[in-house]
Every structure is written in C-alpha cells, then in structure tokens.
Design an enzyme around this catalytic site. Structure first.
Site, PDB file in Angstrom:
ATOM      1  CG  ASN A 141     -58.242   6.102   8.066  1.00 18.38           C
ATOM      2  OD1 ASN A 141     -59.017   5.135   8.189  1.00 18.38           O
ATOM      3  ND2 ASN A 141     -57.214   5.868   8.627  1.00 18.38           N
ATOM      4  CD1 TRP A 142     -64.668   7.959   8.438  1.00 15.85           C
ATOM      5  CD2 TRP A 142     -66.426   6.554   8.171  1.00 15.85           C
ATOM      6  NE1 TRP A 142     -65.733   8.576   7.641  1.00 15.85           N
ATOM      7  CE2 TRP A 142     -66.600   7.791   7.633  1.00 15.85           C
ATOM      8  CE3 TRP A 142     -67.325   5.484   8.195  1.00 15.85           C
ATOM      9  CZ2 TRP A 142     -68.062   8.227   6.922  1.00 15.85           C
ATOM     10  CZ3 TRP A 142     -68.642   5.707   7.593  1.00 15.85           C
ATOM     11  CH2 TRP A 142     -69.084   7.019   7.035  1.00 15.85           C
ATOM     12  CE  LYS A 143     -57.407   6.667  12.467  1.00 19.33           C
ATOM     13  NZ  LYS A 143     -56.029   6.900  13.315  1.00 19.33           N
TER      14      LYS A 143
ATOM     15  CG  HIS B 153     -53.167   4.231   8.268  1.00 19.94           C
ATOM     16  ND1 HIS B 153     -52.975   4.202   9.413  1.00 19.94           N
ATOM     17  CD2 HIS B 153     -53.795   5.694   8.030  1.00 19.94           C
ATOM     18  CE1 HIS B 153     -53.223   5.383  10.059  1.00 19.94           C
ATOM     19  NE2 HIS B 153     -53.910   6.151   9.386  1.00 19.94           N
TER      20      HIS B 153
ATOM     21  CD  GLU C 164     -53.964   3.747  12.984  1.00 18.50           C
ATOM     22  OE1 GLU C 164     -55.043   3.468  12.353  1.00 18.50           O
ATOM     23  OE2 GLU C 164     -54.138   5.183  13.660  1.00 18.50           O
TER      24      GLU C 164
ATOM     25  CD  GLU D  41     -52.141   9.798   7.429  1.00 22.56           C
ATOM     26  OE1 GLU D  41     -53.173  10.589   7.521  1.00 22.56           O
ATOM     27  OE2 GLU D  41     -51.948   8.402   7.722  1.00 22.56           O
TER      28      GLU D  41
ATOM     29  N   GLY E 135     -53.553  10.913  15.302  1.00 24.55           N
ATOM     30  CA  GLY E 135     -54.202  10.741  16.631  1.00 24.55           C
ATOM     31  C   GLY E 135     -53.828  10.870  17.914  1.00 24.55           C
TER      32      GLY E 135
ATOM     33  CB  SER F  88     -53.668  16.314  14.644  1.00 17.99           C
ATOM     34  OG  SER F  88     -53.432  14.822  15.638  1.00 17.99           O
TER      35      SER F  88
ATOM     36  N   GLY G 199     -58.170  11.680  10.125  1.00 17.19           N
ATOM     37  CA  GLY G 199     -58.807  10.505  10.996  1.00 17.19           C
ATOM     38  C   GLY G 199     -59.923  11.056  11.982  1.00 17.19           C
ATOM     39  N   GLY G 200     -59.565  11.231  13.195  1.00 18.52           N
ATOM     40  CA  GLY G 200     -60.543  11.466  14.274  1.00 18.52           C
ATOM     41  C   GLY G 200     -61.517  12.548  13.880  1.00 18.52           C
TER      42      GLY G 200
END
Ligand code: PEP
Length: 238
Positions: free
Chosen positions: A6-8, A92, A94, A162, A168, A198, A219-220
C-alpha cells in the site's frame, strides 16, 4: 500467500513507473507468492503499463460503490478496470479514521468491487484503546460481519487484519497476537487473512509462518524495492 504493498499518498507517475520496473526485475524467479502493488490513483496507469505481462497485480487503494454518478472525488470499479487495475483495498483504517468511512460504506465498496470481478482486500482492526479495554474481538466481529453480510464469502475477497496501533508506528503485533486475531476472523468468515502493521523484512518470515496468516499488507516497507522484494521472498519460502 499474498503480499500487497500500500503506497498510500506516495509516488507520482514517474517515480511509480521506475519503482515498478525495478520491482519486476527483483521478483523474477520468486514463486509461490502472489504480489500486488497499490499506487495512488494518478500513478495507476503508469504502473499497469510498466507491469504489463508480469505476475504482479495492480490494485487501487479504494473504490466507490456506484458505477458512475454525482460522487465528487470518487472512482468506480469500471473506471479502474478500464485502466487494467484488477483489485482494490477497502476500509483501510486511514479511510475509516481520517475520512469517516463507516462499516456500511466499506461493505458497499467491497460488494460492488467484488461484483465487478475485482480482488478486494478489506481491512479490519482495533485501536489501542479498544485492545486495552478488551474489545478487540467485538470490534473485529462488527467490522468483519458488516463486510460478510454485504459481500458474502466471495472467492476474491481477502481480509487484512491491521491493528490500528501497529500501522506506521514501528510496533508490530507479536506472531501470537496476529495468529489469535486471524483465527478469530477466520471463524467468522472463511477467507484468507493478511496481516498488516509495520511488516518489515526482519519480521516477515516469522509472521508469515503462523498457521492463520496468509500474507501481508505492507505500508512503509513497500515503498522501497529492496525491502518489499525481501518481504515477498520471505513469504515465498514460508
Ligand atoms: C498499511 O498502511 O496498511 C500498513 C500496514 O502500514 P505500515 O506497514 O507502514 O504499518
């Protein structure tokens, strides 16, 4: 096993295309794992093109429930399919926390996307406060049941567990915590369950080796081709 990145809101078209070309090379010969990347909307076309005839799927980060209409800022499954996108994340944390998406909205998005033939990664997870007050299972039950009520046990539906406190933050659920939550989710809805929060090359193999962990939403660590490829490799051997 499915590993999705997930590149956000990172990587415009040029950077995304260069990344896709690099990732494609790094994943050559890696088998036994499905891989998807989820770029922002404006980079989807460039990434689809760069990954043409590769095994790496391109997913969106969200998708609307209507075919078209007066929904400013939204994108429909048909629009994404036309680009060559084959799936989407929905729900998600977010989206839920920053943009007020309810269980009902998430479920509607999932249902329409599945009906359009998309692969769907539907995210669920508890906040730190909910975990600390002993409500993790209740929260997961409400979120998973909303999705399963609307979408059923559709073949292309995958759940991503998640825990919000692990996204994150560098804090990862222990493999035992992930296993417990995944087993609980599978008891509610018999679909593959990815872990997200993470995930890094250093913890991927141990998380993936849990019986009820069927992959990861990253993610990151998906923003760097080295670390994302390393996570994909860890999943291919576990
Ligand atoms: C995510 O955004 O879905 C996620 C799991 O992020 P991170 O890996 O950075 O915690």
């Amino acid at each position: 096993m499915l590993i999705a990145g997930n590149w956000k809101m990172f990587k415009g078209p040029a950077e995304a295309e260069a990344f896709a070309v690099e990732l494609r090379g790094r994943l050559e010969g890696v088998s036994g794992v499905d891989v998807a990347v989820c770029p922002p909307y404006t980079s989807l076309a460039a990434v689809v093109q760069a990954l043409d005839r590769s095994e790496i799927a391109v997913y969106a980060q969200n998708v609307h429930w209507a075919g078209d209409g007066a929904y400013t800022g939204e994108v429909s499954p048909a629009m994404l399919l036309e680009l060559g996108v084959t799936g989407s994340i929905v729900g998600h944390s977010e989206r839920r926390q920053l943009f007020g998406e309810s269980d009902e909205m998430v479920a509607r998005r999932a249902r329409t996307a599945l009906e359009a033939g998309f692969g769907v990664i539907a995210c669920v997870g508890e906040t730190l406060e909910q975990r600390e007050s002993g409500d993790t299972e209740l929260v997961l039950k409400i979120q998973v049941e909303a999705i399963s009520f609307a979408a059923g046990a559709h073949e292309r539906l995958v759940i991503a567990y998640e825990p919000v406190w692990a996204i994150g933050t560098g804090k990862t659920a222990t493999p035992e915590m992930a296993e417990e939550a995944h087993a609980f989710i599978k008891g509610l809805l018999d679909r593959p369950v990815l872990y997200g929060g993470s995930v890094k090359p250093e913890n991927a193999a141990e998380l993936m080796s849990q019986t009820s962990v069927d992959g990861a939403l990253v993610g990151g660590a998906s923003l760097d081709p080295d670390s994302f490829a390393a996570i994909c490799r860890a999943a291919s051997t576990s």
